[in-house]
Motif scaffolding. Structure first.
Motif, PDB file in Angstrom:
ATOM      1  N   ALA A 143      72.091  31.098  58.190  1.00 35.06           N
ATOM      2  CA  ALA A 143      72.933  30.174  57.427  1.00 35.06           C
ATOM      3  C   ALA A 143      73.303  28.998  58.321  1.00 35.06           C
ATOM      4  O   ALA A 143      73.719  29.186  59.470  1.00 35.06           O
ATOM      5  CB  ALA A 143      74.190  30.879  56.925  1.00 35.06           C
ATOM      6  N   PHE A 144      73.169  27.801  57.779  1.00 37.66           N
ATOM      7  CA  PHE A 144      73.440  26.579  58.522  1.00 37.66           C
ATOM      8  C   PHE A 144      74.893  26.156  58.319  1.00 37.66           C
ATOM      9  O   PHE A 144      75.349  26.029  57.183  1.00 37.66           O
ATOM     10  CB  PHE A 144      72.499  25.464  58.053  1.00 37.66           C
ATOM     11  N   GLY A 145      75.622  25.948  59.403  1.00 29.16           N
ATOM     12  CA  GLY A 145      77.045  25.636  59.315  1.00 29.16           C
ATOM     13  C   GLY A 145      77.392  24.254  59.842  1.00 29.16           C
ATOM     14  O   GLY A 145      76.919  23.838  60.904  1.00 29.16           O
ATOM     15  N   LEU A 146      78.258  23.560  59.105  1.00 30.40           N
ATOM     16  CA  LEU A 146      78.727  22.225  59.479  1.00 30.40           C
ATOM     17  C   LEU A 146      80.244  22.215  59.603  1.00 30.40           C
ATOM     18  O   LEU A 146      80.945  22.892  58.840  1.00 30.40           O
ATOM     19  CB  LEU A 146      78.350  21.195  58.414  1.00 30.40           C
ATOM     20  N   GLY A 147      80.741  21.410  60.552  1.00 29.04           N
ATOM     21  CA  GLY A 147      82.173  21.208  60.693  1.00 29.04           C
ATOM     22  C   GLY A 147      82.487  19.746  60.944  1.00 29.04           C
ATOM     23  O   GLY A 147      81.593  18.923  61.167  1.00 29.04           O
ATOM     24  N   ARG A 148      83.785  19.432  60.911  1.00 29.02           N
ATOM     25  CA  ARG A 148      84.225  18.045  61.140  1.00 29.02           C
ATOM     26  C   ARG A 148      84.202  17.665  62.612  1.00 29.02           C
ATOM     27  O   ARG A 148      83.992  16.492  62.953  1.00 29.02           O
ATOM     28  CB  ARG A 148      85.651  17.855  60.601  1.00 29.02           C
ATOM     29  N   GLY A 149      84.457  18.617  63.502  1.00 27.33           N
ATOM     30  CA  GLY A 149      84.506  18.285  64.911  1.00 27.33           C
ATOM     31  C   GLY A 149      85.798  17.592  65.298  1.00 27.33           C
ATOM     32  O   GLY A 149      86.813  17.681  64.594  1.00 27.33           O
ATOM     33  N   PHE A 150      85.768  16.883  66.416  1.00 23.08           N
ATOM     34  CA  PHE A 150      86.971  16.305  67.016  1.00 23.08           C
ATOM     35  C   PHE A 150      86.834  14.795  67.148  1.00 23.08           C
ATOM     36  O   PHE A 150      85.915  14.301  67.812  1.00 23.08           O
ATOM     37  CB  PHE A 150      87.221  16.917  68.403  1.00 23.08           C
ATOM     38  N   ASP A 151      87.759  14.076  66.536  1.00 18.11           N
ATOM     39  CA  ASP A 151      87.686  12.618  66.539  1.00 18.11           C
ATOM     40  C   ASP A 151      87.678  12.037  67.950  1.00 18.11           C
ATOM     41  O   ASP A 151      86.895  11.125  68.253  1.00 18.11           O
ATOM     42  CB  ASP A 151      88.864  12.033  65.756  1.00 18.11           C
ATOM     43  N   LEU A 152      88.560  12.539  68.818  1.00 22.04           N
ATOM     44  CA  LEU A 152      88.644  11.966  70.163  1.00 22.04           C
ATOM     45  C   LEU A 152      87.352  12.158  70.940  1.00 22.04           C
ATOM     46  O   LEU A 152      86.914  11.275  71.686  1.00 22.04           O
ATOM     47  CB  LEU A 152      89.824  12.581  70.915  1.00 22.04           C
ATOM     48  N   LEU A 153      86.710  13.318  70.760  1.00 23.05           N
ATOM     49  CA  LEU A 153      85.429  13.553  71.426  1.00 23.05           C
ATOM     50  C   LEU A 153      84.372  12.593  70.910  1.00 23.05           C
ATOM     51  O   LEU A 153      83.609  12.000  71.692  1.00 23.05           O
ATOM     52  CB  LEU A 153      84.987  15.000  71.206  1.00 23.05           C
ATOM     53  N   PHE A 154      84.317  12.401  69.605  1.00 25.71           N
ATOM     54  CA  PHE A 154      83.321  11.488  69.046  1.00 25.71           C
ATOM     55  C   PHE A 154      83.574  10.055  69.498  1.00 25.71           C
ATOM     56  O   PHE A 154      82.640   9.285  69.725  1.00 25.71           O
ATOM     57  CB  PHE A 154      83.335  11.568  67.519  1.00 25.71           C
ATOM     58  N   ASP A 155      84.846   9.699  69.651  1.00 24.86           N
ATOM     59  CA  ASP A 155      85.172   8.352  70.126  1.00 24.86           C
ATOM     60  C   ASP A 155      84.596   8.100  71.511  1.00 24.86           C
ATOM     61  O   ASP A 155      83.989   7.050  71.760  1.00 24.86           O
ATOM     62  CB  ASP A 155      86.686   8.147  70.146  1.00 24.86           C
ATOM     63  N   VAL A 156      84.779   9.056  72.414  1.00 26.34           N
ATOM     64  CA  VAL A 156      84.288   8.840  73.779  1.00 26.34           C
ATOM     65  C   VAL A 156      82.774   8.986  73.845  1.00 26.34           C
ATOM     66  O   VAL A 156      82.132   8.419  74.744  1.00 26.34           O
ATOM     67  CB  VAL A 156      84.982   9.787  74.788  1.00 26.34           C
ATOM     68  N   MET A 157      82.184   9.732  72.912  1.00 23.17           N
ATOM     69  CA  MET A 157      80.727   9.847  72.863  1.00 23.17           C
ATOM     70  C   MET A 157      80.083   8.600  72.274  1.00 23.17           C
ATOM     71  O   MET A 157      78.874   8.363  72.457  1.00 23.17           O
ATOM     72  CB  MET A 157      80.315  11.059  72.013  1.00 23.17           C
ATOM     73  N   GLY A 158      80.873   7.823  71.524  1.00 25.12           N
ATOM     74  CA  GLY A 158      80.318   6.643  70.891  1.00 25.12           C
ATOM     75  C   GLY A 158      79.562   6.939  69.611  1.00 25.12           C
ATOM     76  O   GLY A 158      78.656   6.183  69.227  1.00 25.12           O
ATOM     77  N   VAL A 159      79.927   8.020  68.925  1.00 27.13           N
ATOM     78  CA  VAL A 159      79.317   8.325  67.629  1.00 27.13           C
ATOM     79  C   VAL A 159      80.401   8.240  66.562  1.00 27.13           C
ATOM     80  O   VAL A 159      81.593   8.389  66.854  1.00 27.13           O
ATOM     81  CB  VAL A 159      78.658   9.719  67.615  1.00 27.13           C
TER      82      VAL A 159
END
Length: 370
Positions: free
Chosen positions: A104-120
């Motif tokens: 089963a393939f699972g998706l989540g929202r993740g973390f905004d601050l991490l995505f900000d520093v990753m540039g995505v």
């Protein structure tokens, strides 16, 4: 491709899941032994979370599939914004066929601050719903032409026109809007650790109501409770890390989301955040917290009722908490934060009280309902 695991045959306890490499790990190879043991113990499914170090979801899922024959496997979770949709779709179809339909393939929202520093880009519900639509089109042999939606713009995406892969999608959810989204579009839902029984029941109601409003069978969405499980035979330092350290780490990262979901006191969260130990703490408490630090948080900072949203004490007591999750409306329960070895006594106790009739017909694939 036919799903060979939609029947009740397979793992002895399809309603029970565990995480592979629970918490922090520097040795991804340990997953191989954990999956083999989980399968021997009868655990229904192994869930794989992703961290950007040595816990790549695709690699771990492939390894789990290669060393197992009957256990369900799920990513819980990855994010749609860290891989191209064609790459993600390929990952899922590969796992589906590799495991004979156990994945089963699972998706989540993740973390905004991490995505900000990753540039995505930060993740939104609209993006997740759009991405799921893209994946399902590709899995069923359809080309995606001139797509321009929340998940991105894609001139042409295609896997194989002969595909007709029925791959279940899991969604990780805690807040109300994500619970509603999961009810509309997901085949299964993985809730969050440290939800009170009342919050669990309320979350189940939200998911099923949303599914019904979307014209779906509410019972067709498989809901997994996630229960922090720390049985008494585990050494004290490890118990503190798995319980106090884990909750404190969540509060460090997205405390307000968890506290609001449970209806807990925001003033207590503020006391945690402003505690001298917590201010400027150099890492995650479940990774580097000492016995003294974690004892301080347990005894002087964290409200007891927050820590009580878990399974602790004797194996029999932990087993009774599994039943509490089912009574609150969950279909299945992930025993979180414990290795298969640590879960063995809890599983033995669970077999003594397990309501077999209530659980009859649960499939091995963690994203499928009865």
């Amino acid at each position: 491709m036919t799903d060979t695991t939609s029947r009740p045959e397979g793992q002895e306890l399809p309603e029970i899941g565990c995480y592979g490499l629970a918490g922090h790990s520097a040795s991804p190879r340990d997953l191989l032994g954990e999956v083999r043991l989980a399968e021997r113990l009868g655990i229904g499914s192994v869930f794989l979370s992703e961290r950007f170090n040595v816990k790549d979801a695709a690699v771990m899922a492939g390894a789990a599939g290669a060393v197992s024959e009957t256990i369900g496997i799920a990513t819980a979770a990855t994010n749609h914004n860290t891989r191209h949709p064609l790459v993600t779709a390929t990952f899922a179809t590969t796992m589906h066929r590799l495991t004979g339909g156990r994945y089963a393939f699972g998706l989540g929202r993740g973390f905004d601050l991490l995505f900000d520093v990753m540039g995505v880009p930060r993740v939104t519900g609209a993006q997740m719903e759009d991405a799921v639509g893209i994946y399902r089109s590709l899995w069923h042999g359809q080309a995606v032409l001139g797509h321009d939606g929340p998940a991105g713009s894609y001139p042409y995406l295609s896997q194989d026109s002969s595909f007709d892969e029925d791959i279940p999608v899991l969604m990780m959810a805690i807040g109300g809007r994500t619970l509603e989204l999961a009810g509309r579009v997901a085949d299964g839902v993985v809730l969050h650790t440290f939800l009170s029984d009342e919050t669990l029941a309320r979350s189940v109601t939200t998911i099923r109501r949303s599914a019904e409003e979307a014209g779906r069978d509410p019972a067709g969405v498989r809901i997994w409770a996630v229960l922090a499980t720390v049985e008494e035979s585990i050494p004290e330092e490890l118990r503190l890390r798995k319980l106090v350290g884990r909750l404190a780490t969540y509060l460090q990262g997205y405390g307000e989301v968890l506290v609001r979901a449970n209806g807990w006191d925001l003033a207590a969260l503020e006391r945690f955040r402003t505690d001298d130990l917590v201010v400027g703490y150099p890492g995650a408490f479940d990774a580097i917290g000492t016995v003294e630090e974690l004892t301080h948080l347990r005894d002087d900072v964290l409200p007891p009722e927050w820590l009580a949203a878990s399974a602790t004490g004797t194996a029999a007591r932990c087993a009774s908490r599994i039943q509490d999750q089912l009574d609150a409306g969950a279909d299945s329960v992930i025993l979180h934060g414990a290795t298969p070895t640590e879960l063995a006594p809890v599983l033995d106790a669970w077999r003594e009280i397990r309501p077999s009739a209530q659980l009859s017909g649960l499939p091995t694939n963690p994203g499928r309902s009865r």
